[in-house]
Design an enzyme around this catalytic site. Structure first.
Site, PDB file in Angstrom:
ATOM      1  N   GLY A 501       0.826  -1.209   0.000  1.00 35.09           N
ATOM      2  CA  GLY A 501       0.000   0.000   0.000  1.00 35.09           C
ATOM      3  C   GLY A 501       0.850   1.245   0.000  1.00 35.09           C
ATOM      4  O   GLY A 501       2.057   1.200   0.258  1.00 35.09           O
ATOM      5  N   ARG A 504       0.809   8.471   2.880  1.00 33.43           N
ATOM      6  CA  ARG A 504       1.197   9.855   2.650  1.00 33.43           C
ATOM      7  C   ARG A 504       2.722  10.022   2.708  1.00 33.43           C
ATOM      8  O   ARG A 504       3.284  10.855   2.031  1.00 33.43           O
ATOM      9  CB  ARG A 504       0.501  10.716   3.706  1.00 33.43           C
ATOM     10  CG  ARG A 504       0.905  12.150   3.771  1.00 33.43           C
ATOM     11  CD  ARG A 504       0.319  12.943   2.630  1.00 33.43           C
ATOM     12  NE  ARG A 504       0.851  14.301   2.635  1.00 33.43           N
ATOM     13  CZ  ARG A 504       1.928  14.669   1.979  1.00 33.43           C
ATOM     14  NH1 ARG A 504       2.595  13.811   1.246  1.00 33.43           N
ATOM     15  NH2 ARG A 504       2.354  15.910   2.031  1.00 33.43           N
ATOM     16  N   ASP A 617      -0.211  10.143  15.125  1.00 36.02           N
ATOM     17  CA  ASP A 617      -1.037   9.815  13.963  1.00 36.02           C
ATOM     18  C   ASP A 617      -1.816   8.520  14.233  1.00 36.02           C
ATOM     19  O   ASP A 617      -1.908   7.651  13.375  1.00 36.02           O
ATOM     20  CB  ASP A 617      -0.106   9.639  12.749  1.00 36.02           C
ATOM     21  CG  ASP A 617      -0.854   9.775  11.429  1.00 36.02           C
ATOM     22  OD1 ASP A 617      -2.004  10.251  11.444  1.00 36.02           O
ATOM     23  OD2 ASP A 617      -0.290   9.383  10.386  1.00 36.02           O
TER      24      ASP A 617
HETATM   25  N1  LIG Z   1       4.025  -4.186   8.829  1.00 34.22           N
HETATM   26  C1  LIG Z   1       3.078  -4.223   7.914  1.00 34.22           C
HETATM   27  N2  LIG Z   1       2.598  -5.387   7.462  1.00 34.22           N
HETATM   28  C2  LIG Z   1       1.645  -5.445   6.534  1.00 34.22           C
HETATM   29  N3  LIG Z   1       1.079  -4.355   5.979  1.00 34.22           N
HETATM   30  C3  LIG Z   1       1.504  -3.164   6.379  1.00 34.22           C
HETATM   31  C4  LIG Z   1       2.518  -3.023   7.361  1.00 34.22           C
HETATM   32  N4  LIG Z   1       2.722  -1.698   7.554  1.00 34.22           N
HETATM   33  C5  LIG Z   1       1.876  -1.051   6.750  1.00 34.22           C
HETATM   34  N5  LIG Z   1       1.132  -1.915   6.049  1.00 34.22           N
HETATM   35  C6  LIG Z   1       0.093  -1.585   5.078  1.00 34.22           C
HETATM   36  O1  LIG Z   1       0.685  -0.809   4.065  1.00 34.22           O
HETATM   37  C7  LIG Z   1      -0.225   0.169   3.597  1.00 34.22           C
HETATM   38  C8  LIG Z   1       0.444   1.514   3.535  1.00 34.22           C
HETATM   39  O2  LIG Z   1       0.801   1.857   4.845  1.00 34.22           O
HETATM   40  P1  LIG Z   1       1.271   3.300   5.234  1.00 34.22           P
HETATM   41  O3  LIG Z   1       1.468   3.313   6.681  1.00 34.22           O
HETATM   42  O4  LIG Z   1       2.398   3.695   4.376  1.00 34.22           O
HETATM   43  O5  LIG Z   1       0.060   4.218   4.774  1.00 34.22           O
HETATM   44  P2  LIG Z   1      -1.381   4.413   5.366  1.00 34.22           P
HETATM   45  O6  LIG Z   1      -1.319   4.376   6.858  1.00 34.22           O
HETATM   46  O7  LIG Z   1      -2.314   3.475   4.683  1.00 34.22           O
HETATM   47  O8  LIG Z   1      -1.706   5.841   4.833  1.00 34.22           O
HETATM   48  P3  LIG Z   1      -1.279   7.221   5.434  1.00 34.22           P
HETATM   49  O9  LIG Z   1       0.017   7.047   6.159  1.00 34.22           O
HETATM   50  O10 LIG Z   1      -1.227   8.126   4.281  1.00 34.22           O
HETATM   51  O11 LIG Z   1      -2.384   7.507   6.333  1.00 34.22           O
HETATM   52  C9  LIG Z   1      -1.409   0.111   4.508  1.00 34.22           C
HETATM   53  O12 LIG Z   1      -2.448  -0.560   3.843  1.00 34.22           O
HETATM   54  C10 LIG Z   1      -0.972  -0.703   5.675  1.00 34.22           C
HETATM   55  O13 LIG Z   1      -2.036  -1.495   6.193  1.00 34.22           O
END
Ligand SMILES: Nc1ncnc2c1ncn2[C@@H]1O[C@H](COP(=O)(O)OP(=O)(O)OP(=O)(O)O)[C@@H](O)[C@H]1O
Length: 812
Positions: A501, A504, A617
């Site tokens: 995914g 931001r 956040d």
């Molecule tokens: N350790 C992990 N294992 C599996 N999936 C993950 C992990 N960390 C993040 N993700 C997934 O990766 C995606 C992107 O995560 P990220 O934290 O970069 O953005 P977000 O939280 O979706 O968006 P934003 O930070 O813009 O609010 C999300 O769908 C999240 O569930």
């Protein structure tokens, strides 16, 4: 006439007991209260609240109010004020439960009652599920009471200093160290509602005005201005752009004025953020019991980019005078009045509020911050502008609430190649800065932000620990960073389906490094100085590096290679977040599950707090479902105002979708229209703002909805800044909670336990959403409460719950 009416409508039991109770207080305050007792005897609630009453009735009414008014002048204690408030509400016809609800919503005395707008009161009544008639009585009686209050006030203000409901003694402390005691006399109310016709409040006598003398600290800007949009706070003309502008900025109040205008501004710069905080403490927390006042009524509105708090004595131009022809009641922004056009530049207004004398006109630059929603990687400026324009056009055309716009942009190729030093901790320069801070005068540093330090008032307490942390980072053998550095080429990225995914601040990819891992690749473009990126990145990562908790995504290592900055963490197998579960799969959570998730979130965030790390956040997207009975939190300590301000442009903040929904009111108030590196350092993230965000997640789990769902970000900001809390909608959650919010019928034999659970859920929600940060519970408190929550014999199970969450009964 009077007697016959009184005989026809005897005082009801509740009114009688109200007046009897009142006597207890009144013994002490004899004369004033005697009048009230007499007045109460003369009337009945029905007459009081009918719209067409005769002259006699009106006279009686006036007597009551005169008595109430007099009573408030005799110097009541908090408890007495509360008691009188309850008596008044009983008199109006509210049940004990209704009164309790209002008290929970901080309506504990007349001050608080008058501080809320009609709209807010309506919303509070709805939330307390007051029946239609009681709600009508509450609203109408409040208007009448206030109306009389004003009339009395205008009659007595010539003789006495008016004690009106918002006339607290305010003590401000200036950086220079002097204290002053201010009395806001002559509080004034304005109204935009046709249904309310308050008596015009008189201007306060000149002698009673606040005097405020904090000299400006001007400095000449040498910055190159790309945009010519900014206007002089004094003359409202453009400041100019490029180097061809001659303007100066006050370091304290942030006013920007033309050099030639400077001499006409006067030497009173208003309230600095520090003043505001003290003032807010006084006004909001003590006087209003946690209810935010209208930003215009208190100088705290400075934090919403209003000009410094100017009083008539220092008034600088005609537009700030009450005699000005400038409209003093601009349109109410969308979201407050239903059919009003959305305007991002609409000044804050609400239906009914108190104003300090002569301060209701603020210059036109008073704007709401713009939040540009960006999903995925940084969108280009043109995309953002285009999107915002479309968004505004649609919103203004429709005049309705629409869903948020989303910008998804393709990641710009990272072209920079940077020399990476895997071995280094933060530079000596950064450590020196922290040393300097630990030594003496505290300077807010950008690094402190990114290190997720404890902010605001707590900072003094915590910056020593921050220093220690940094010292550790630098002094601990280099091996500690080496141990966690991972060579980029040793990570195998999933070729089929690499991207999990985009967020931001970067994207998350699926990979393999001695096992399945998630690799988060950070965007660091917000740091324009390439040589600083590595250091900045390490500071962000160090928040992860130093955490070990079962409910926090496990940090495995980091890499900095060829302009790529990334962190390797354990892969959450489902790759599913709480957000997906609630809003995409739309799975209603049963109580044990809700409780278990809540407890784990609190434990994790509480652990971060003990490590002096703020999450900043916390939201359902950043809570991952690791397994059937485990959640892990991610994305902590990354958020910074600098990141949100990137890419730089005239537009506001580039935030993730729904960011505003989770933002604590004090943060919404602190958000300015433009990013200013110095100001943003002082953005008041605290443990309490994390607790507020937890309240939002709790709400989501209970209701299946986001708080302020369906509202535009700026409407949410506006509401938060005015203390308008989300309305509790229909609840989709487990049966046992439904009763609390929608009164669904539940089996008779289980009603009590249902109600108990529901009350708990609701009270937790309300306390986490307290407007005053210090009134929010601490996370350990919440954990204790969650542990003690009453258990139901039989658990309602959700049949369609995702695979990883089959049953949680065993946990309880
Ligand atoms: N350790 C992990 N294992 C599996 N999936 C993950 C992990 N960390 C993040 N993700 C997934 O990766 C995606 C992107 O995560 P990220 O934290 O970069 O953005 P977000 O939280 O979706 O968006 P934003 O930070 O813009 O609010 C999300 O769908 C999240 O569930």
């Amino acid at each position: 006439m009077l007697k016959s009416q009184t005989a026809a409508r005897p005082i009801s039991y509740s009114q009688e007991s109200a007046s009897t109770n009142l006597l207890g207080i009144i013994d002490v305050k004899t004369k004033a209260v005697q009048n009230l007792r007499d007045a109460l005897k003369l009337t009945t609630i029905n007459r009081l609240l009918t719209t067409s009453y005769d002259e006699d009735a009106k006279n009686i009414e006036r007597k009551i109010f005169a008595a109430v008014y007099q009573m408030t002048k005799v110097g009541l204690m908090e408890r007495e004020k509360r008691e009188i408030n309850a008596i008044w509400f009983t008199f109006v016809g509210l049940s004990a439960q209704n009164i309790r609800h209002l008290e929970l919503c901080k309506i504990t005395d007349f001050n608080a009652l008058f501080a809320v707008t009609n709209l807010e009161l309506r919303s509070l009544a709805d939330r307390g599920r007051l029946d239609v008639e009681t709600k009508r009585k509450l609203l109408q009686s409040t208007v009448i009471l206030q109306n009389h209050w004003n009339a009395l006030h205008s009659r007595t203000s010539a003789e006495d200093p008016p004690p009106g409901p918002s006339t607290p003694a305010i003590v401000t402390t200036s950086p220079q160290g002097y204290n002053r005691s201010l009395t806001a006399n002559g509080s004034k109310m304005i109204t935009q509602s046709n249904s309310m016709s308050f008596a015009a409040a008189p201007k306060s006598p000149k002698a009673a005005r606040l005097v405020h003398a904090i000299p400006h600290k001007w400095h000449r800007s040498t910055k190159f201005r790309f945009s010519g949009d900014a206007v002089c706070h004094f003359c409202q003309r453009p400041l100019g752009f490029g180097f061809l502008n001659a303007w100066e900025k006050c370091r304290s109040c942030k006013w920007k004025v033309h050099t030639q205008c400077k001499s006409r501004v006067g030497d009173s710069c208003g309230l600095t953020p520090e003043h505001l905080r003290v003032l807010f403490d006084k006004l909001v927390q003590e006087n209003n019991g946690g209810m935010w006042k209208d930003p215009q009524s208190v100088p705290g509105s400075r934090s919403m980019n209003e000009p410094a708090f100017q009083f008539p004595d220092t008034a600088i131009d005609s537009s700030s005078s009450t005699n000005s022809s400038a409209p003093s009641t601009p349109a109410l922004p969308a979201g407050i009045a239903t059919s009003v056009t959305t305007s991002l530049t609409a000044p804050y207004r609400s239906e009914r509020k108190f104003l300090f004398p002569d301060t209701e006109n603020y210059p036109a630059h008073n704007r709401l911050p713009i939040l540009v929603i960006s999903e995925g990687d940084h969108p280009t400026t043109t995309e953002i502008e285009q999107e915002t324009e479309n968004h505004l056009k649609t919103a203004s055309m429709m005049g309705t609430v629409e869903s948020e716009g989303t910008i998804v942009a393709v990641q710009e190729e990272v072209v920079e190649h940077q020399e990476m030093d895997h071995e280094e901790g933060p530079s000596q320069e950064a450590i020196d800065k922290f040393n300097k801070r630990a030594d003496g005068g505290f300077i807010w540093e950008r690094h402190a932000w990114n290190m997720s330090t404890i902010r605001g008032p707590n900072a003094q307490r915590h910056h020593t620990s921050l220093f220690v942390l940094l010292l550790l980072l630098s002094c601990v053998p280099q091996a500690s960073w080496n141990e966690v550095s991972i060579a980029f080429d040793t990570i195998e990225f999933d070729k089929q389906n690499p991207i999990i995914g985009r967020g931001r601040f970067g994207e998350v990819q699926r990979g393999f490094h001695y096992g399945d891992v998630a690799v988060k690749i950070y965007n660091m473009e917000h740091i324009s100085d390439h040589s600083k990126r590595a250091e900045e990145f390490k500071l962000e990562v160090s928040a992860y590096k130093n955490t070990r908790h079962d409910n926090i995504a496990l940090f495995l290592g980091y890499f900095m290679t060829d302009g790529k900055y990334g962190m390797v963490m354990s892969l959450s197998r489902g790759s599913q977040s709480l957000y997906t579960l609630i809003h995409v799969i739309r799975e209603p959570l049963d109580l044990p599950t809700t409780r278990m998730i809540a407890r784990q979130i609190c434990q994790a965030v509480s652990y971060l707090h003990t490590k002096k790390i703020l999450h900043k956040d916390l939201r359902s997207k950043n809570i991952l479902l690791e397994s059937k009975n485990k959640v892990v939190i991610t994305d902590f300590g990354i958020l910074s105002m600098k990141r949100l301000a990137y890419p730089k442009g005239k537009l506001g903040w580039h935030t993730s979708r729904f960011w505003a929904n989770y933002l604590a009111p004090e943060l919404a108030m602190a958000l300015r229209t433009e990013f200013d590196e110095h100001e943003s350092e002082d953005f008041p993230f605290t443990e309490a703002s994390d607790v507020y965000a937890f309240g939002c997640v709790w709400f989501e789990m209970l209701t299946g909805l986001l708080s302020y769902e369906g509202e535009l970000p700026h409407q949410i900001l506006l509401k938060k800044s005015q203390g308008v809390k989300p309305v509790l909608p229909n609840i989709k959650c487990a049966q046992e909670l439904k009763v609390c919010f929608v009164g669904n019928s539940v089996p008779k034999n289980e009603k009590k336990i249902y109600e108990k659970i529901a009350r708990f859920a609701k009270e937790l929600l309300i306390s986490c959403w307290s407007t005053a940060p210090h009134e929010r519970p601490t996370l350990p408190d919440i954990i204790a409460k969650l542990t003690a929550v009453p258990k139901k014999q039989r658990v309602n199970r959700s049949p369609s719950f995702p695979v990883m969450m089959k049953s949680y009964e065993s946990n309880f």
